[in-house]
Design an enzyme around this catalytic site. Sequence first.
Site, PDB file in Angstrom:
ATOM      1  N   HIS A  51       1.086  -1.123  -0.268  1.00  0.00           N
ATOM      2  CA  HIS A  51      -0.278   0.146   0.191  1.00  0.00           C
ATOM      3  C   HIS A  51       1.024   0.961   0.346  1.00  0.00           C
ATOM      4  CE1 HIS A  51       0.923   0.032   3.877  1.00  0.00           C
ATOM      5  NE2 HIS A  51       0.663   1.283   4.161  1.00  0.00           N
ATOM      6  N   ARG A  52       1.724   1.226   0.277  1.00  0.00           N
ATOM      7  CA  ARG A  52       2.881   1.912   0.540  1.00  0.00           C
ATOM      8  C   ARG A  52       4.448   1.316  -0.233  1.00  0.00           C
ATOM      9  NH1 ARG A  52       2.229   7.911   3.129  1.00  0.00           N
ATOM     10  NH2 ARG A  52       0.213   7.268   3.428  1.00  0.00           N
ATOM     11  N   LYS A 111       3.482  -1.199  11.878  1.00  0.00           N
ATOM     12  CA  LYS A 111       5.010  -0.239  12.715  1.00  0.00           C
ATOM     13  C   LYS A 111       4.430   0.600  11.917  1.00  0.00           C
ATOM     14  CE  LYS A 111       8.297  -3.265  14.302  1.00  0.00           C
ATOM     15  NZ  LYS A 111       9.169  -3.745  14.442  1.00  0.00           N
ATOM     16  N   SER A 157      15.616   4.369   9.818  1.00  0.00           N
ATOM     17  CA  SER A 157      16.064   4.099   8.997  1.00  0.00           C
ATOM     18  C   SER A 157      15.275   5.006   8.062  1.00  0.00           C
ATOM     19  CB  SER A 157      15.571   2.591   8.551  1.00  0.00           C
ATOM     20  OG  SER A 157      16.386   1.260   9.222  1.00  0.00           O
ATOM     21  N   LYS A 174      10.367  -8.676   5.617  1.00  0.00           N
ATOM     22  CA  LYS A 174      10.890  -8.798   6.342  1.00  0.00           C
ATOM     23  C   LYS A 174      12.104 -10.044   5.634  1.00  0.00           C
ATOM     24  CE  LYS A 174      12.648  -8.828  10.000  1.00  0.00           C
ATOM     25  NZ  LYS A 174      12.432  -7.246  11.743  1.00  0.00           N
TER      26      LYS A 174
HETATM   27  P1  NAD Z   1      20.607  -9.282  18.126  1.00  0.00           P
HETATM   28  O1  NAD Z   1      21.452 -10.172  17.565  1.00  0.00           O
HETATM   29  O2  NAD Z   1      21.937  -8.101  17.694  1.00  0.00           O
HETATM   30  O3  NAD Z   1      21.131  -9.917  20.081  1.00  0.00           O
HETATM   31  C1  NAD Z   1      20.620 -10.783  20.295  1.00  0.00           C
HETATM   32  C2  NAD Z   1      20.839 -10.463  21.790  1.00  0.00           C
HETATM   33  O4  NAD Z   1      19.907 -12.522  22.776  1.00  0.00           O
HETATM   34  C3  NAD Z   1      21.694 -11.507  21.441  1.00  0.00           C
HETATM   35  O5  NAD Z   1      22.936 -10.885  22.247  1.00  0.00           O
HETATM   36  C4  NAD Z   1      22.080 -13.434  21.650  1.00  0.00           C
HETATM   37  O6  NAD Z   1      23.027 -13.879  22.594  1.00  0.00           O
HETATM   38  C5  NAD Z   1      21.065 -12.762  22.799  1.00  0.00           C
HETATM   39  N1  NAD Z   1      19.710 -14.105  23.440  1.00  0.00           N
HETATM   40  C6  NAD Z   1      19.769 -14.901  22.448  1.00  0.00           C
HETATM   41  N2  NAD Z   1      18.623 -15.997  22.868  1.00  0.00           N
HETATM   42  C7  NAD Z   1      18.532 -15.964  23.679  1.00  0.00           C
HETATM   43  C8  NAD Z   1      17.877 -16.351  25.269  1.00  0.00           C
HETATM   44  N3  NAD Z   1      17.391 -17.722  24.947  1.00  0.00           N
HETATM   45  N4  NAD Z   1      17.785 -15.267  26.387  1.00  0.00           N
HETATM   46  C9  NAD Z   1      18.639 -14.764  26.564  1.00  0.00           C
HETATM   47  N5  NAD Z   1      19.256 -13.848  25.379  1.00  0.00           N
HETATM   48  C10 NAD Z   1      19.739 -14.948  24.422  1.00  0.00           C
HETATM   49  O7  NAD Z   1      19.613  -8.491  17.705  1.00  0.00           O
HETATM   50  P2  NAD Z   1      19.009  -7.139  17.793  1.00  0.00           P
HETATM   51  O8  NAD Z   1      18.790  -6.543  16.449  1.00  0.00           O
HETATM   52  O9  NAD Z   1      19.192  -6.734  18.981  1.00  0.00           O
HETATM   53  O10 NAD Z   1      17.462  -8.237  17.749  1.00  0.00           O
HETATM   54  C11 NAD Z   1      16.482  -8.057  18.957  1.00  0.00           C
HETATM   55  C12 NAD Z   1      15.324  -8.652  18.812  1.00  0.00           C
HETATM   56  O11 NAD Z   1      15.097  -7.376  18.631  1.00  0.00           O
HETATM   57  C13 NAD Z   1      15.130  -9.282  17.629  1.00  0.00           C
HETATM   58  O12 NAD Z   1      13.477  -9.965  17.635  1.00  0.00           O
HETATM   59  C14 NAD Z   1      14.982  -7.981  16.534  1.00  0.00           C
HETATM   60  O13 NAD Z   1      13.291  -8.706  15.466  1.00  0.00           O
HETATM   61  C15 NAD Z   1      14.269  -7.076  17.377  1.00  0.00           C
HETATM   62  N6  NAD Z   1      14.633  -6.087  16.624  1.00  0.00           N
HETATM   63  C16 NAD Z   1      15.265  -5.395  16.235  1.00  0.00           C
HETATM   64  C17 NAD Z   1      15.892  -3.949  15.496  1.00  0.00           C
HETATM   65  C18 NAD Z   1      17.461  -4.094  15.249  1.00  0.00           C
HETATM   66  O14 NAD Z   1      17.394  -2.396  14.456  1.00  0.00           O
HETATM   67  N7  NAD Z   1      18.153  -4.702  15.378  1.00  0.00           N
HETATM   68  C19 NAD Z   1      14.431  -3.315  15.341  1.00  0.00           C
HETATM   69  C20 NAD Z   1      13.209  -3.653  15.556  1.00  0.00           C
HETATM   70  C21 NAD Z   1      12.962  -5.011  16.180  1.00  0.00           C
END
Ligand code: NAD
Length: 472
Positions: A65-66, A94, A363, A106
């Site tokens: 849609h966008r 979002k 972003s 995604k």
């Molecule tokens: P990342 O890979 O930088 O960090 C994830 C962390 O979680 C790691 O340090 C990992 O060791 C830890 N982890 C994994 N399994 C675990 C467990 N069972 N218990 C505790 N810690 C555990 O990833 P991120 O970019 O920080 O993303 C984390 C979440 O945030 C994801 O769901 C992602 O979709 C969401 N997210 C990320 C962004 C972004 O800009 N990076 C934006 C929106 C949403």
Amino acid sequence: MSGKISFFKSVEDYVDKAAAFTDIPEGLVAQIKACNLVLQIRFPIRRLNGDYEVIEAYRVQHSHHRLPTKGGIRYAETVDQDEVMALAALMSYKCALVDVPFGGAKGGIKINPAKYSTEQLQNITRRYTTELVKKNFIGPGIDVPAPDYGTGPREMAWILDTYQAFRHGEIDSIGCVTGKPVTQNGIRGRAEATGRGVFYGLREAVSFADDMKKLGLTKGIAGKTMVVQGLGNVGSNTALISQQEGDVKIIGVAEREGSIYCESGIDVEKLLAFRKETGSIMGFPGSTALPNNLAALELECDILVPAALENQITVENAARIKAKIIAEAANGPITADADPILTKKGIVTLPDFYINAGGVTVSYFEWLKNLSHHRFGRLENRFQHNAFEGILNKVQELTGKTIGDRERDFLTRGGTEVELVNSGLEDTMITAYQQIRDTMKQHPDIGDVRTAAFVCSLKKIASDYISMGIFP
Ligand code: NAD
């Protein structure tokens, strides 16, 4: 899907629940929920021992849609089509919620990056990007990836370089991906944007005395206790910024290796340095080890921040959660069947597609910077500085008083790139929360923040479809 609850289906169920509070026609709701395009990719790589391995990967464009569509790329062993479809759908809601004019998308590659060398990861990333180029699934006006779980600026730089090799001379090619290193046309403030956005959203949510009273809390972020799961990009920045700028007390932290507790508060900067040095959070001076890495989620605290992966709070542990507020920094950390258990307990959940929207917001700023081909403030900063200097000189002349150097500097200098980015992010998170809160006031029977947020997003997406003339 082998008995597993479908993540995509649970997003659809949330949307259906919210749609009941709107007058959007059923057919339009069905179109909004549907995933528009799903690309399945398989390609081989050579392992260090000489064997071949087939890599499984996806890119999903949920809504057109966008345009462009927008969403991160995840490297994790959990990746499957259902997960990527759900995450793409959440991106649509979002973006609409925070007025970022993109459709949702995604990507995911089903690998554990820790098991591959840097060279192999580079090969995998470049091959994946090549497949996206071949299928017209990437481009500044088509679909723009970003970092997610398991990826970061390094991978985004590889994606940009691969894209540019195919699209040599395309003037806006640097806008084909965001979350790039600042030296590769990225933007200052993007790396910490999601965590910073979580902080701004939380600070706004706890700023209303009447809302906090219902939770038995006082208003204001300072002094609130917080537990964080996952010290990656999102978790570490949320914890650091909440501690440094909000005076929040971090009393528990969970990582892969286990979880720790410290009633008097954990110094997050020191903990990150300790983990870098020792490879673990366990044994951090002054902390107590908890039985396992899920135990921290059950600590008594004001704010719980799951910032690792989905499905962390389930029907198995939901009843034992003692936090007053849960900020879903990760996508989908609460399963759909656990959500009502938490709501019944009076816990307020700030949903993922609101609270972690800081990443896509910045972003968007990066993409705007890339398309305009200059850094924010470059054209106007000097002009504004001179204009403000002129005003201050006139004020001095008329009042006969001298304005001190520090005040003069503060009043005349333009914002730096990171200051402008952060102020845009802060405004976005506050405005979106106010819209959600207004929706809750309009519909007192809505019951939870997630449903109210979905109502806001649905109305905006529906209005886009209607103004396109598709659903008159
Ligand atoms: P990342 O890979 O930088 O960090 C994830 C962390 O979680 C790691 O340090 C990992 O060791 C830890 N982890 C994994 N399994 C675990 C467990 N069972 N218990 C505790 N810690 C555990 O990833 P991120 O970019 O920080 O993303 C984390 C979440 O945030 C994801 O769901 C992602 O979709 C969401 N997210 C990320 C962004 C972004 O800009 N990076 C934006 C929106 C949403």
